[in-house]
Design an enzyme around this catalytic site. Structure first.
Site, PDB file in Angstrom:
ATOM      1  N   ASN A  11       0.873  -1.182   0.000  1.00  0.00           N
ATOM      2  CA  ASN A  11       0.000   0.000   0.000  1.00  0.00           C
ATOM      3  C   ASN A  11       0.909   1.231   0.000  1.00  0.00           C
ATOM      4  OD1 ASN A  11      -1.798   2.056   0.498  1.00  0.00           O
ATOM      5  ND2 ASN A  11      -2.314   1.405   2.585  1.00  0.00           N
ATOM      6  N   TRP A  12       0.971   1.883  -1.151  1.00  0.00           N
ATOM      7  CA  TRP A  12       1.882   3.033  -1.277  1.00  0.00           C
ATOM      8  C   TRP A  12       1.339   4.295  -0.618  1.00  0.00           C
ATOM      9  CZ3 TRP A  12       3.901   2.860  -7.083  1.00  0.00           C
ATOM     10  CH2 TRP A  12       4.775   1.772  -7.218  1.00  0.00           C
ATOM     11  N   LYS A  13       0.071   4.259  -0.213  1.00  0.00           N
ATOM     12  CA  LYS A  13      -0.564   5.438   0.397  1.00  0.00           C
ATOM     13  C   LYS A  13      -0.384   6.648  -0.521  1.00  0.00           C
ATOM     14  CE  LYS A  13       0.023   3.278   4.842  1.00  0.00           C
ATOM     15  NZ  LYS A  13       0.256   3.404   6.265  1.00  0.00           N
ATOM     16  N   HIS A 116      -9.280   1.239   5.353  1.00  0.00           N
ATOM     17  CA  HIS A 116      -7.975   1.426   5.996  1.00  0.00           C
ATOM     18  C   HIS A 116      -8.136   2.429   7.143  1.00  0.00           C
ATOM     19  CE1 HIS A 116      -3.820   2.617   6.665  1.00  0.00           C
ATOM     20  NE2 HIS A 116      -3.479   1.468   6.106  1.00  0.00           N
ATOM     21  N   GLU A 186      -4.986  -5.002  10.956  1.00  0.00           N
ATOM     22  CA  GLU A 186      -3.919  -4.021  11.172  1.00  0.00           C
ATOM     23  C   GLU A 186      -4.170  -3.287  12.487  1.00  0.00           C
ATOM     24  OE1 GLU A 186      -1.948  -2.720   7.263  1.00  0.00           O
ATOM     25  OE2 GLU A 186      -3.790  -1.572   7.431  1.00  0.00           O
ATOM     26  N   GLY A 192       2.812   2.466  10.825  1.00  0.00           N
ATOM     27  CA  GLY A 192       3.755   3.584  10.806  1.00  0.00           C
ATOM     28  C   GLY A 192       4.553   3.681  12.101  1.00  0.00           C
ATOM     29  N   GLY A 252       3.101  -1.169   4.219  1.00  0.00           N
ATOM     30  CA  GLY A 252       3.109   0.255   3.898  1.00  0.00           C
ATOM     31  C   GLY A 252       4.490   0.711   3.469  1.00  0.00           C
TER      32      GLY A 252
END
Ligand code: PGA
Length: 272
Positions: A11-13, A116, A186, A192, A252
């Site tokens: 997931n590149w956000k 998300h 998650e 993060g 991520g």
């Protein structure tokens, strides 16, 4: 029994900052995973890069076709597949700034992430998540439902929270649709962050989610993979997959680093 292929999903956000960088990362991931036959690899970039990345998929199709034509002896490597990070559940209409799931198909998008925690933080409620899940499944996307508690308490109330998130998100989802669903657990406090959840806790939660699905559908739900996400990197991927009994990983930051992502994919490939 043959082990199922693991899902390695990036997931590149809201990254990276240019099409040039996005295509560079994608090409490196395509190259690094080209021989891995025991995983499904998915990249979910920002919408604006989908077209350029879909073109890169087409340019590698020739090789994949040749492999398909071979005698079926063992699992073949699959191309890197594209996913989206969200969708609007309406097919068309007055929804300024939104992207319909209908549009995503022209870019060969096969997966979509729904719910998300970063979208929930922007105000996406369980009811909205449910509407999007139903729409995504209706459009026949492989639908990745993200769930996860924000905090943990000593009395285990987070189990009830997870159960409720699942029940709300899957309202109206039929048993036959479960094979198009992917659950990504998650824990929000690990996203993060500096460390992932420990494998025994991942294991406990994958069992809990599996049991909750069983209670909801009164049937085994092994066709629905349960993934873990939150601070996954090459140093913890193996333990999370093995001891945590995760069917794959939602990644991520490390998905923007081709070397790190490919090494996680390689680890998963040896375990499947
Ligand atoms: P992270 O993000 O791997 O950077 O912690 C995971 C996610 O948000 O899916």
């Amino acid at each position: 029994m043959a082990q199922k292929k693991k899902f390695i999903i990036g997931n590149w956000k809201m990254n990276p900052e240019s099409t040039r960088l996005a295509t560079g990362i994608f090409k490196s991931i395509q190259k690094g995973t080209a021989d891995l036959s025991k995983i499904h690899t998915v990249i979910c970039p920002p919408y604006v890069y989908l077209e350029a990345l879909a073109r890169l998929q087409t340019s590698t199709k020739g090789t994949q076709k040749k492999q398909k034509g071979k005698k079926k002896v063992a699992a073949q490597p699959e191309p890197v597949v594209l996913g989206a990070q969200n969708l609007n559940p309406e097919p068309l209409g007055a929804r300024t700034g939104e992207i319909s799931g209908e549009f995503l198909k022209q870019f060969n998008v096969k997966y979509v992430i729904i719910g998300h925690s970063e979208r929930r933080d922007l105000g996406e409620t369980d009811a909205v998540v449910n509407t999007k899940i139903l729409a995504a499944l209706g459009w026949k996307f492989k639908t990745i439902l993200c769930i996860g508690e924000k905090v943990r308490d000593d009395d285990g109330h987070y189990f009830a929270f997870i159960k409720n998130q699942l029940e709300q998100a899957l309202m109206g989802v039929k048993k036959e649709q479960l094979s198009s669903l992917v659950i990504a657990y998650e824990p929000v406090w690990t996203i993060g962050a500096t460390a992932a959840m420990t494998p025994p806790l991942v294991h406990e939660m994958t069992i809990f989610i599996r049991k909750t699905l069983f209670d909801m559908y009164k049937t085994r739900t092994l066709s629905t993979p349960i993934l873990y996400g939150g601070s996954v990197d090459p140093s913890n991927a193996q333990e999370i997959l093995q001891q945590g009994s995760a069917d794959g990983l939602l990644i991520g930051r490390q998905s923007l680093d081709p070397a790190g992502f490919v090494s996680i994919a390689t680890i998963a490939n040896t375990l499947s």
